[in-house]
Design a protein around this motif. Structure first.
Motif, PDB file in Angstrom:
ATOM      1  N   LEU A 176       0.864  -1.186   0.009  1.00  0.00           N
ATOM      2  CA  LEU A 176      -0.076   0.005  -0.093  1.00  0.00           C
ATOM      3  C   LEU A 176       0.957   1.157  -0.193  1.00  0.00           C
ATOM      4  O   LEU A 176       1.723   1.439   0.855  1.00  0.00           O
ATOM      5  CB  LEU A 176      -0.882  -0.034   1.327  1.00  0.00           C
ATOM      6  CG  LEU A 176      -1.807   1.254   1.411  1.00  0.00           C
ATOM      7  CD1 LEU A 176      -2.639   1.455   0.336  1.00  0.00           C
ATOM      8  CD2 LEU A 176      -2.517   1.274   2.659  1.00  0.00           C
ATOM      9  N   LEU A 177       0.634   2.102  -0.840  1.00  0.00           N
ATOM     10  CA  LEU A 177       1.396   3.506  -1.099  1.00  0.00           C
ATOM     11  C   LEU A 177       0.228   4.708  -0.747  1.00  0.00           C
ATOM     12  O   LEU A 177      -0.683   4.775  -1.523  1.00  0.00           O
ATOM     13  CB  LEU A 177       1.936   3.345  -2.476  1.00  0.00           C
ATOM     14  CG  LEU A 177       2.767   4.399  -2.813  1.00  0.00           C
ATOM     15  CD1 LEU A 177       4.127   4.448  -1.924  1.00  0.00           C
ATOM     16  CD2 LEU A 177       3.057   4.533  -4.336  1.00  0.00           C
ATOM     17  N   LEU A 178       0.554   5.455   0.002  1.00  0.00           N
ATOM     18  CA  LEU A 178      -0.169   6.491   0.552  1.00  0.00           C
ATOM     19  C   LEU A 178       0.442   7.670   0.183  1.00  0.00           C
ATOM     20  O   LEU A 178       1.795   7.904   0.517  1.00  0.00           O
ATOM     21  CB  LEU A 178      -0.533   6.399   1.972  1.00  0.00           C
ATOM     22  CG  LEU A 178      -1.341   5.358   2.337  1.00  0.00           C
ATOM     23  CD1 LEU A 178      -1.275   5.043   4.157  1.00  0.00           C
ATOM     24  CD2 LEU A 178      -2.735   5.423   2.006  1.00  0.00           C
ATOM     25  N   GLN A 179      -0.218   8.954  -0.221  1.00  0.00           N
ATOM     26  CA  GLN A 179       0.374   9.969  -0.681  1.00  0.00           C
ATOM     27  C   GLN A 179      -0.048  11.196   0.444  1.00  0.00           C
ATOM     28  O   GLN A 179      -1.432  11.441   0.444  1.00  0.00           O
ATOM     29  CB  GLN A 179       0.021  10.302  -2.128  1.00  0.00           C
ATOM     30  CG  GLN A 179       0.453  11.929  -2.564  1.00  0.00           C
ATOM     31  CD  GLN A 179      -0.081  12.416  -3.858  1.00  0.00           C
ATOM     32  OE1 GLN A 179      -0.432  11.441  -4.759  1.00  0.00           O
ATOM     33  NE2 GLN A 179      -0.455  13.378  -4.124  1.00  0.00           N
ATOM     34  N   VAL A 180       0.761  12.120   0.790  1.00  0.00           N
ATOM     35  CA  VAL A 180       0.391  13.260   1.247  1.00  0.00           C
ATOM     36  C   VAL A 180       1.179  14.484   0.690  1.00  0.00           C
ATOM     37  O   VAL A 180       2.475  14.361   0.732  1.00  0.00           O
ATOM     38  CB  VAL A 180       0.684  13.175   2.788  1.00  0.00           C
ATOM     39  CG1 VAL A 180       0.281  14.509   3.457  1.00  0.00           C
ATOM     40  CG2 VAL A 180       0.053  11.960   3.488  1.00  0.00           C
ATOM     41  N   SER A 181       0.639  15.376   0.117  1.00  0.00           N
ATOM     42  CA  SER A 181       1.089  16.322  -0.769  1.00  0.00           C
ATOM     43  C   SER A 181       0.281  17.646  -0.227  1.00  0.00           C
ATOM     44  O   SER A 181       0.810  18.630  -1.041  1.00  0.00           O
ATOM     45  CB  SER A 181       1.056  16.209  -2.133  1.00  0.00           C
ATOM     46  OG  SER A 181      -0.367  15.847  -2.518  1.00  0.00           O
ATOM     47  N   GLU A 182      -0.051  17.563   0.852  1.00  0.00           N
ATOM     48  CA  GLU A 182      -0.806  19.124   1.099  1.00  0.00           C
ATOM     49  C   GLU A 182      -0.209  19.417   2.564  1.00  0.00           C
ATOM     50  O   GLU A 182      -0.127  18.350   3.276  1.00  0.00           O
ATOM     51  CB  GLU A 182      -2.415  18.960   1.178  1.00  0.00           C
ATOM     52  CG  GLU A 182      -3.062  18.811  -0.060  1.00  0.00           C
ATOM     53  CD  GLU A 182      -4.474  18.305   0.041  1.00  0.00           C
ATOM     54  OE1 GLU A 182      -5.237  19.010   0.961  1.00  0.00           O
ATOM     55  OE2 GLU A 182      -4.923  17.569  -0.707  1.00  0.00           O
ATOM     56  N   ILE A 222       1.253  -7.025   4.782  1.00  0.00           N
ATOM     57  CA  ILE A 222       1.058  -5.712   4.107  1.00  0.00           C
ATOM     58  C   ILE A 222       2.499  -4.816   4.445  1.00  0.00           C
ATOM     59  O   ILE A 222       2.916  -4.600   5.536  1.00  0.00           O
ATOM     60  CB  ILE A 222      -0.118  -4.799   4.586  1.00  0.00           C
ATOM     61  CG1 ILE A 222      -0.481  -3.855   3.259  1.00  0.00           C
ATOM     62  CG2 ILE A 222      -0.108  -4.485   5.934  1.00  0.00           C
ATOM     63  CD1 ILE A 222      -1.752  -3.226   3.380  1.00  0.00           C
ATOM     64  N   GLU A 223       2.934  -4.358   3.250  1.00  0.00           N
ATOM     65  CA  GLU A 223       3.761  -3.499   3.352  1.00  0.00           C
ATOM     66  C   GLU A 223       3.376  -2.080   3.132  1.00  0.00           C
ATOM     67  O   GLU A 223       2.628  -1.861   2.121  1.00  0.00           O
ATOM     68  CB  GLU A 223       4.929  -3.677   2.234  1.00  0.00           C
ATOM     69  CG  GLU A 223       6.280  -3.147   2.445  1.00  0.00           C
ATOM     70  CD  GLU A 223       7.057  -3.680   1.346  1.00  0.00           C
ATOM     71  OE1 GLU A 223       8.242  -3.321   1.214  1.00  0.00           O
ATOM     72  OE2 GLU A 223       7.023  -4.804   0.792  1.00  0.00           O
ATOM     73  N   ILE A 224       3.595  -1.076   3.806  1.00  0.00           N
ATOM     74  CA  ILE A 224       3.170   0.198   3.902  1.00  0.00           C
ATOM     75  C   ILE A 224       4.016   1.295   3.530  1.00  0.00           C
ATOM     76  O   ILE A 224       5.028   1.261   4.454  1.00  0.00           O
ATOM     77  CB  ILE A 224       1.989   0.663   4.926  1.00  0.00           C
ATOM     78  CG1 ILE A 224       1.007  -0.450   4.930  1.00  0.00           C
ATOM     79  CG2 ILE A 224       1.567   2.064   4.761  1.00  0.00           C
ATOM     80  CD1 ILE A 224      -0.055  -0.414   6.150  1.00  0.00           C
ATOM     81  N   ARG A 234       6.580   2.625   6.629  1.00  0.00           N
ATOM     82  CA  ARG A 234       7.912   3.463   6.236  1.00  0.00           C
ATOM     83  C   ARG A 234       7.253   4.860   5.704  1.00  0.00           C
ATOM     84  O   ARG A 234       6.224   4.993   4.830  1.00  0.00           O
ATOM     85  CB  ARG A 234       8.644   2.787   4.828  1.00  0.00           C
ATOM     86  CG  ARG A 234       9.751   3.518   4.519  1.00  0.00           C
ATOM     87  CD  ARG A 234      10.413   2.853   3.413  1.00  0.00           C
ATOM     88  NE  ARG A 234      11.025   3.834   2.175  1.00  0.00           N
ATOM     89  CZ  ARG A 234      12.289   3.677   2.074  1.00  0.00           C
ATOM     90  NH1 ARG A 234      12.744   2.728   2.208  1.00  0.00           N
ATOM     91  NH2 ARG A 234      12.664   4.544   1.304  1.00  0.00           N
ATOM     92  N   ILE A 235       7.705   5.952   6.189  1.00  0.00           N
ATOM     93  CA  ILE A 235       7.201   7.371   5.813  1.00  0.00           C
ATOM     94  C   ILE A 235       8.759   7.806   5.217  1.00  0.00           C
ATOM     95  O   ILE A 235       9.671   8.202   5.846  1.00  0.00           O
ATOM     96  CB  ILE A 235       6.932   7.959   7.135  1.00  0.00           C
ATOM     97  CG1 ILE A 235       5.596   7.542   7.700  1.00  0.00           C
ATOM     98  CG2 ILE A 235       6.664   9.575   6.741  1.00  0.00           C
ATOM     99  CD1 ILE A 235       5.221   7.856   9.084  1.00  0.00           C
ATOM    100  N   VAL A 236       8.295   8.385   3.847  1.00  0.00           N
ATOM    101  CA  VAL A 236       9.588   9.142   3.298  1.00  0.00           C
ATOM    102  C   VAL A 236       8.946  10.388   2.761  1.00  0.00           C
ATOM    103  O   VAL A 236       7.949  10.501   2.417  1.00  0.00           O
ATOM    104  CB  VAL A 236       9.926   8.261   1.858  1.00  0.00           C
ATOM    105  CG1 VAL A 236      10.244   6.766   2.462  1.00  0.00           C
ATOM    106  CG2 VAL A 236       8.695   7.923   0.915  1.00  0.00           C
ATOM    107  N   ALA A 237      10.113  11.217   2.766  1.00  0.00           N
ATOM    108  CA  ALA A 237       9.979  12.595   2.455  1.00  0.00           C
ATOM    109  C   ALA A 237      10.701  12.707   1.226  1.00  0.00           C
ATOM    110  O   ALA A 237      11.743  12.471   0.899  1.00  0.00           O
ATOM    111  CB  ALA A 237      10.370  13.670   3.391  1.00  0.00           C
TER     112      ALA A 237
END
Length: 143
Positions: free
Chosen positions: A32-38, A63-65, A98-101
């Motif tokens: 699962l890939l989640l986007q935060v762009s705001e 699940i890999e997130i 995993r949280i990536v910037a």
């Protein structure tokens, strides 16, 4: 007769072991890939909740997130973000999320890794990370 029973038991145990191994190998593994762009703590919070709910639904081992943060979203990961969000980020990373910037967004915002939460990891481009992961079969969601 005793030899036949032993042989049958050994074959039965081996068959049960083999069948159990097959079912474990067939367990689905989700990505699962989640986007935060705001620049919205609410959006980051929603992504963190989505990650937690997905782990609860499928089991963290299945699940890999990854949460990809770029654009204005980069502001939500600064070290002085609200304590509740900082704690949720820490909890998520400890549970395997995993949280990536995006390094491009970091530079554009004139931020450095020392300005960010310690749990954050970095990728050269958030958009490229999403494209690459999506091409590898990751499910992409923008909460």
């Amino acid at each position: 007769m005793d030899t036949i029973v032993r042989k049958f038991l050994v074959e039965f145990i081996l068959l049960a072991f083999f069948a159990n191994g097959l079912s474990a190998a067939e367990t689905p593994h989700y990505k699962l890939l989640l986007q935060v762009s705001e620049d919205s703590v609410d959006k980051l919070n929603l992504a963190l909740n989505n990650a937690k709910n997905a782990q609860h639904a499928f089991g963290p081992e299945n699940i890999e997130i990854e949460i990809v943060v770029f654009g204005g979203g980069i502001q939500t990961l600064k070290y002085y973000t609200p304590t509740t969000i900082a704690e949720k980020v820490k909890e998520a990373t400890y549970s395997g999320v995993r949280i990536v910037a995006c390094e491009n967004a970091l530079r554009a915002a004139k931020l450095r890794p020392s300005d960010m939460l310690r749990e954050v990891r970095y990728v050269p481009s958030g958009v490229a990370e999403i494209v690459e992961k999506a091409s590898q079969g990751w499910v992409y969601i923008r909460p």
